[in-house]
Write a protein that holds these residues in place. Structure first.
Motif, PDB file in Angstrom:
ATOM      1  N   GLU A  15       0.816  -1.213   0.000  1.00 44.29           N
ATOM      2  CA  GLU A  15       0.000   0.000   0.000  1.00 44.29           C
ATOM      3  C   GLU A  15       0.851   1.266   0.000  1.00 44.29           C
ATOM      4  OE1 GLU A  15      -2.982   0.120   2.971  1.00 44.29           O
ATOM      5  OE2 GLU A  15      -3.676  -1.943   2.620  1.00 44.29           O
ATOM      6  N   PHE A  16       2.139   1.151   0.391  1.00 43.38           N
ATOM      7  CA  PHE A  16       3.039   2.307   0.464  1.00 43.38           C
ATOM      8  C   PHE A  16       4.044   2.300  -0.688  1.00 43.38           C
ATOM      9  CE2 PHE A  16       1.716   1.216   4.773  1.00 43.38           C
ATOM     10  CZ  PHE A  16       1.187   2.426   5.198  1.00 43.38           C
ATOM     11  N   ARG A  17       3.657   1.708  -1.784  1.00 38.25           N
ATOM     12  CA  ARG A  17       4.545   1.671  -2.942  1.00 38.25           C
ATOM     13  C   ARG A  17       4.926   3.089  -3.357  1.00 38.25           C
ATOM     14  NH1 ARG A  17       5.418  -2.444  -6.513  1.00 38.25           N
ATOM     15  NH2 ARG A  17       3.632  -3.596  -5.622  1.00 38.25           N
ATOM     16  N   GLY A  18       6.230   3.320  -3.532  1.00 38.09           N
ATOM     17  CA  GLY A  18       6.723   4.630  -3.918  1.00 38.09           C
ATOM     18  C   GLY A  18       6.971   5.571  -2.754  1.00 38.09           C
ATOM     19  N   CYS A  19       6.738   5.128  -1.525  1.00 36.25           N
ATOM     20  CA  CYS A  19       6.910   5.985  -0.342  1.00 36.25           C
ATOM     21  C   CYS A  19       8.296   5.777   0.279  1.00 36.25           C
ATOM     22  CB  CYS A  19       5.821   5.697   0.690  1.00 36.25           C
ATOM     23  SG  CYS A  19       4.157   6.096   0.147  1.00 36.25           S
ATOM     24  N   THR A  20       8.600   6.592   1.302  1.00 33.35           N
ATOM     25  CA  THR A  20       9.836   6.492   2.066  1.00 33.35           C
ATOM     26  C   THR A  20       9.491   6.115   3.494  1.00 33.35           C
ATOM     27  OG1 THR A  20      10.835   8.205   0.676  1.00 33.35           O
ATOM     28  CG2 THR A  20      11.934   7.702   2.756  1.00 33.35           C
ATOM     29  N   VAL A  21      10.264   5.204   4.079  1.00 37.57           N
ATOM     30  CA  VAL A  21       9.974   4.705   5.418  1.00 37.57           C
ATOM     31  C   VAL A  21      11.215   4.804   6.287  1.00 37.57           C
ATOM     32  CG1 VAL A  21      10.501   2.334   4.687  1.00 37.57           C
ATOM     33  CG2 VAL A  21       9.135   2.721   6.741  1.00 37.57           C
ATOM     34  N   ALA A  22      11.011   5.148   7.557  1.00 38.57           N
ATOM     35  CA  ALA A  22      12.078   5.124   8.556  1.00 38.57           C
ATOM     36  C   ALA A  22      11.890   3.896   9.430  1.00 38.57           C
ATOM     37  CB  ALA A  22      12.046   6.395   9.408  1.00 38.57           C
ATOM     38  N   ILE A  23      12.987   3.212   9.738  1.00 41.89           N
ATOM     39  CA  ILE A  23      12.927   1.908  10.399  1.00 41.89           C
ATOM     40  C   ILE A  23      13.680   1.960  11.719  1.00 41.89           C
ATOM     41  CG2 ILE A  23      13.479  -0.545  10.179  1.00 41.89           C
ATOM     42  CD1 ILE A  23      13.484   0.040   7.072  1.00 41.89           C
ATOM     43  N   ASP A  24      13.020   1.459  12.770  1.00 42.93           N
ATOM     44  CA  ASP A  24      13.672   1.281  14.065  1.00 42.93           C
ATOM     45  C   ASP A  24      14.557   0.036  13.969  1.00 42.93           C
ATOM     46  OD1 ASP A  24      14.459   1.305  16.676  1.00 42.93           O
ATOM     47  OD2 ASP A  24      12.455   1.100  17.528  1.00 42.93           O
ATOM     48  N   THR A  25      15.810   0.225  13.590  1.00 46.11           N
ATOM     49  CA  THR A  25      16.658  -0.890  13.161  1.00 46.11           C
ATOM     50  C   THR A  25      17.057  -1.803  14.303  1.00 46.11           C
ATOM     51  OG1 THR A  25      17.551   0.711  11.579  1.00 46.11           O
ATOM     52  CG2 THR A  25      18.613  -1.425  11.676  1.00 46.11           C
ATOM     53  N   TYR A  26      17.136  -1.304  15.524  1.00 44.73           N
ATOM     54  CA  TYR A  26      17.541  -2.166  16.635  1.00 44.73           C
ATOM     55  C   TYR A  26      16.539  -3.291  16.875  1.00 44.73           C
ATOM     56  CZ  TYR A  26      21.830  -0.144  18.475  1.00 44.73           C
ATOM     57  OH  TYR A  26      23.143   0.225  18.654  1.00 44.73           O
ATOM     58  N   TYR A  65      19.385  17.574  -1.424  1.00 44.39           N
ATOM     59  CA  TYR A  65      18.298  16.683  -1.015  1.00 44.39           C
ATOM     60  C   TYR A  65      16.937  17.323  -1.252  1.00 44.39           C
ATOM     61  CZ  TYR A  65      15.095  14.219   2.111  1.00 44.39           C
ATOM     62  OH  TYR A  65      14.029  13.540   2.633  1.00 44.39           O
ATOM     63  N   ASN A  66      16.036  16.538  -1.806  1.00 46.82           N
ATOM     64  CA  ASN A  66      14.646  16.954  -1.999  1.00 46.82           C
ATOM     65  C   ASN A  66      13.748  16.030  -1.202  1.00 46.82           C
ATOM     66  OD1 ASN A  66      15.282  19.015  -3.876  1.00 46.82           O
ATOM     67  ND2 ASN A  66      15.382  17.497  -5.528  1.00 46.82           N
ATOM     68  N   LYS A  67      12.894  16.611  -0.373  1.00 44.60           N
ATOM     69  CA  LYS A  67      11.990  15.800   0.433  1.00 44.60           C
ATOM     70  C   LYS A  67      11.027  15.030  -0.465  1.00 44.60           C
ATOM     71  CE  LYS A  67      12.079  18.446   4.735  1.00 44.60           C
ATOM     72  NZ  LYS A  67      11.273  19.170   5.748  1.00 44.60           N
ATOM     73  N   PRO A  68      10.736  13.798  -0.099  1.00 44.37           N
ATOM     74  CA  PRO A  68       9.846  12.986  -0.950  1.00 44.37           C
ATOM     75  C   PRO A  68       8.406  13.471  -0.870  1.00 44.37           C
ATOM     76  CG  PRO A  68      10.343  11.807   1.072  1.00 44.37           C
ATOM     77  CD  PRO A  68      11.187  13.066   1.091  1.00 44.37           C
ATOM     78  N   THR A  69       7.698  13.277  -1.928  1.00 44.82           N
ATOM     79  CA  THR A  69       6.272  13.605  -1.984  1.00 44.82           C
ATOM     80  C   THR A  69       5.484  12.311  -2.100  1.00 44.82           C
ATOM     81  OG1 THR A  69       6.376  13.858  -4.385  1.00 44.82           O
ATOM     82  CG2 THR A  69       6.678  15.845  -3.038  1.00 44.82           C
ATOM     83  N   LEU A  70       4.238  12.393  -1.707  1.00 43.92           N
ATOM     84  CA  LEU A  70       3.390  11.211  -1.806  1.00 43.92           C
ATOM     85  C   LEU A  70       3.189  10.827  -3.255  1.00 43.92           C
ATOM     86  CD1 LEU A  70       0.659  11.914   0.891  1.00 43.92           C
ATOM     87  CD2 LEU A  70       2.381  10.108   0.941  1.00 43.92           C
ATOM     88  N   PRO A  71       3.340   9.562  -3.588  1.00 42.67           N
ATOM     89  CA  PRO A  71       3.141   9.145  -4.973  1.00 42.67           C
ATOM     90  C   PRO A  71       1.691   9.306  -5.401  1.00 42.67           C
ATOM     91  CG  PRO A  71       3.369   7.230  -3.550  1.00 42.67           C
ATOM     92  CD  PRO A  71       3.680   8.434  -2.703  1.00 42.67           C
ATOM     93  N   VAL A  72       1.507   9.770  -6.624  1.00 40.92           N
ATOM     94  CA  VAL A  72       0.166   9.946  -7.176  1.00 40.92           C
ATOM     95  C   VAL A  72      -0.208   8.683  -7.930  1.00 40.92           C
ATOM     96  CG1 VAL A  72      -1.297  11.318  -8.690  1.00 40.92           C
ATOM     97  CG2 VAL A  72       0.523  12.418  -7.355  1.00 40.92           C
ATOM     98  N   LYS A  73      -1.293   8.085  -7.509  1.00 36.21           N
ATOM     99  CA  LYS A  73      -1.747   6.868  -8.166  1.00 36.21           C
ATOM    100  C   LYS A  73      -2.563   7.248  -9.395  1.00 36.21           C
ATOM    101  CE  LYS A  73      -1.847   4.157  -3.925  1.00 36.21           C
ATOM    102  NZ  LYS A  73      -2.681   3.308  -3.028  1.00 36.21           N
ATOM    103  N   ILE A  92       9.862   0.852  -2.172  1.00 36.55           N
ATOM    104  CA  ILE A  92       9.844   1.626  -0.932  1.00 36.55           C
ATOM    105  C   ILE A  92      11.283   1.979  -0.562  1.00 36.55           C
ATOM    106  CG2 ILE A  92       9.250   1.606   1.521  1.00 36.55           C
ATOM    107  CD1 ILE A  92       6.985  -0.303   0.855  1.00 36.55           C
ATOM    108  N   HIS A  93      11.518   3.259  -0.315  1.00 38.24           N
ATOM    109  CA  HIS A  93      12.858   3.740   0.008  1.00 38.24           C
ATOM    110  C   HIS A  93      13.058   3.709   1.518  1.00 38.24           C
ATOM    111  CE1 HIS A  93      16.582   5.949  -0.147  1.00 38.24           C
ATOM    112  NE2 HIS A  93      16.083   6.929   0.587  1.00 38.24           N
ATOM    113  N   PRO A  94      13.921   2.815   2.052  1.00 43.76           N
ATOM    114  CA  PRO A  94      14.097   2.712   3.504  1.00 43.76           C
ATOM    115  C   PRO A  94      15.206   3.625   4.028  1.00 43.76           C
ATOM    116  CG  PRO A  94      15.161   0.847   2.439  1.00 43.76           C
ATOM    117  CD  PRO A  94      14.587   1.708   1.337  1.00 43.76           C
ATOM    118  N   ILE A  95      15.006   4.129   5.243  1.00 40.69           N
ATOM    119  CA  ILE A  95      16.029   4.871   5.986  1.00 40.69           C
ATOM    120  C   ILE A  95      16.170   4.190   7.343  1.00 40.69           C
ATOM    121  CG2 ILE A  95      16.687   7.064   7.016  1.00 40.69           C
ATOM    122  CD1 ILE A  95      15.091   8.487   4.893  1.00 40.69           C
TER     123      ILE A  95
END
Length: 522
Positions: free
Chosen positions: A21-32, A361-369, A71-74
């Motif tokens: 559902e978040f295809r094309g979005c950016t996500v931040a991950i609690d890696t620990y 750096y350019n902040k990501p925008t929500l993908p347009v379906k 999905i672009h992970p950080i």
């Protein structure tokens, strides 16, 4: 540790979904969270000090899965411990040492399975382990950032400032920092539970004009969190009840009324607890984070804008040199000892504009379906389609008409006048209960006809045929006379004198009608 019972409480604000559902979005991950799970698979080697990278491969599986859905992970890593959790971290350290000793003793006794359980409890994720994953991510073009303190505040900052669209974690505390969308309990297939902050009001059952996010944070702190223990007998339900009853915006003053509001006379709200509550609240709101674009430390929310007193922010972290903070954020320096481990610099390598370390750096925008454009059908195809539709409709109408035939009323031919022989035969049939639809009835009506009113007469088909149609019904004048005669009717006989009908007694039908009307109840 998180908030006990918070995720079940947020059932109305959550839904089961997939990362697609978040295809094309950016996500931040609690890696620990991933590192701890990955370390369980190689716990024995880690306890013995052997070289292993099993936890790195475990995390890379999840990263590969996310990238397969565009999905672009950080990845976000924990930094140094907060002063507010000093005692908590000391207890955890002692518990790990005790688990290590138990594991060694169980191994000597040959109880390997029980020893492995203790080994998992004794694992401590170090910065060297995190750095091994960071290096692998750099080679795969995945951004990583080490928080100055806890990763929760750093994750929230990335989400609030729209660096990322949502967050993946296992820690329910993250909601208290003000995140918008959090994806919990994600498995390797990509399924998990999405919690949206804008729907929390449905869980608290507060009117929109009586709800704000501060009340939700107060409720969670009262129920017990990492920064403050709960009062005896106060869980998340009691905390919600107390917050629902309060109208004073000053939580510091309202806390004194908690025992009376919740009917807990044995609970005492001390001044130390109220001070601790305000410090915990400020720690959630104003914890220090690192801005990758500005490349400096700053609070999650400005305490001056919020009107928070400075002494309440003493557990939210301390400012350090900007150069040191930048090297810590890159992962080059150990957060605890400040010992250098690497010298990677984002300014010396080409980075895409989607990287948080890029100067462009350019902040990501929500993908347009985009909805796919449908080609207009040709006229020939339209004619064929219409013809097919008409044929299907014709077949359907025939089928429907056939099914409705059973409901049609069939007009029967007029019955011929029955003779006395037919009546006798019919009586014989009725007595023998042959071909009678009311066969189960023990007896039938005693009367062939029943008068409901002057115009409606009910006729039974189990009696002799009707009399000739030449015999007319009583006139209205005779009807009134008939009613007066019925009123004087007694002993089931009718006084013929009251009817004033010269045909009475001579015509069998007239005599019959008199009996019928006489049986009509008045």
């Amino acid at each position: 540790m998180g908030i006990t019972g918070l995720l079940p409480f947020l059932e109305k604000a959550s839904k089961r979904c997939h990362v697609a559902e978040f295809r094309g979005c950016t996500v931040a991950i609690d890696t620990y969270c991933w590192l701890h799970k990955g370390a369980f698979g190689c716990a024995e080697k880690l306890i013995r000090g052997e070289d292993t990278n099993g936890y790195v491969h475990y995390c890379l599986k999840y990263i590969k899965m996310l990238k397969s859905y565009d999905i672009h992970p950080i990845l976000v890593f924990d930094g140094q411990h907060l002063p507010a959790k000093k005692h908590t971290e000391e207890k955890r350290r002692e518990q790990r040492k005790l688990s290590r000793k138990k594991a060694a003793e169980l191994l000597r006794l040959g109880r390997v399975d029980e020893a492995r359980v203790q080994m998992k409890c004794a694992i401590d994720i170090t910065h060297k382990m995190a750095l091994a994953l960071i290096k692998e991510c750099r080679e795969n073009g995945v951004d990583c950032i080490v928080a100055p303190y806890e990763a929760d505040a750093q994750l929230a900052y990335l989400n609030i400032k729209k660096f990322v669209h949502f967050i993946i974690t296992e820690d329910s505390d993250l909601l208290l920092f003000g995140c918008n969308k959090i994806f919990y309990k994600m498995d390797i297939q990509g399924f998990g539970m999405l919690v949206e902050a804008e729907k929390i009001n449905n869980c608290m059952k507060l009117r929109p004009d009586n709800y704000n996010f501060d009340k939700f944070r107060y409720m969670c702190i009262l129920s017990g969190c990492d920064y403050l223990q709960n009062l005896p007998g106060v869980g998340i339900k009691k905390a919600l009840k107390f917050i629902s009853l309060t109208a004073d915006p000053s939580i510091y003053n309202v806390l004194l009324k908690l025992p009376s509001y919740l009917k807990l006379p044995n609970v005492v709200v001390t001044d130390d607890y109220r001070e601790g509550f305000m410090i915990a609240d400020a720690t959630f709101k104003h914890q220090l984070v690192f801005d990758p674009v500005k490349r400096k430390l700053l609070p999650l929310h400005d305490p001056q804008i919020s009107g928070t007193r400075e002494e309440y922010c003493r557990n939210a972290g301390h400012l350090i040199d900007e150069t040191l903070a930048f090297e810590m954020a890159l992962g080059n320096v150990d957060p605890f000892t400040h010992e250098p481990y690497d010298d990677w610099s984002p300014d010396l390598v080409p980075l895409p504009t989607t990287s948080i370390w890029s100067k462009q750096y350019n902040k990501p925008t929500l993908p347009v379906k985009k909805t796919p454009k449908l080609n207009a059908p040709s006229t020939k195809n339209m004619q064929v389609d219409i013809k097919v539709i008409e044929e299907e409709k014709f077949v359907y109408d025939l089928k429907l008409e056939k099914e409705l035939e059973m409901y049609k009323v069939i007009e029967q031919a007029p019955k011929k006048q029955k003779t006395e022989e037919d009546s006798e035969a019919l009586s014989e049939v009725v007595s023998q209960e042959i071909n009678v639809p009311f066969r189960r009835l023990k007896k039938f009506s005693k009367f062939e006809r029943t008068v409901v009113n002057y115009e409606d007469v009910l006729t039974s088909r189990f009696f002799t045929p009707k009399k000739p149609a030449s015999i007319e019904e009583p006139s209205i004048s005779n009807y009134d006379t008939l009613l007066s005669g019925i009123n004087s009717y007694s002993n089931k006989t009718v006084c013929s004198e009251s009817l004033k009908d010269e045909n009475y007694g001579k015509d069998e039908e007239s005599h019959y009608k008199l009996e019928v009307y006489a049986r009509k109840p008045i």
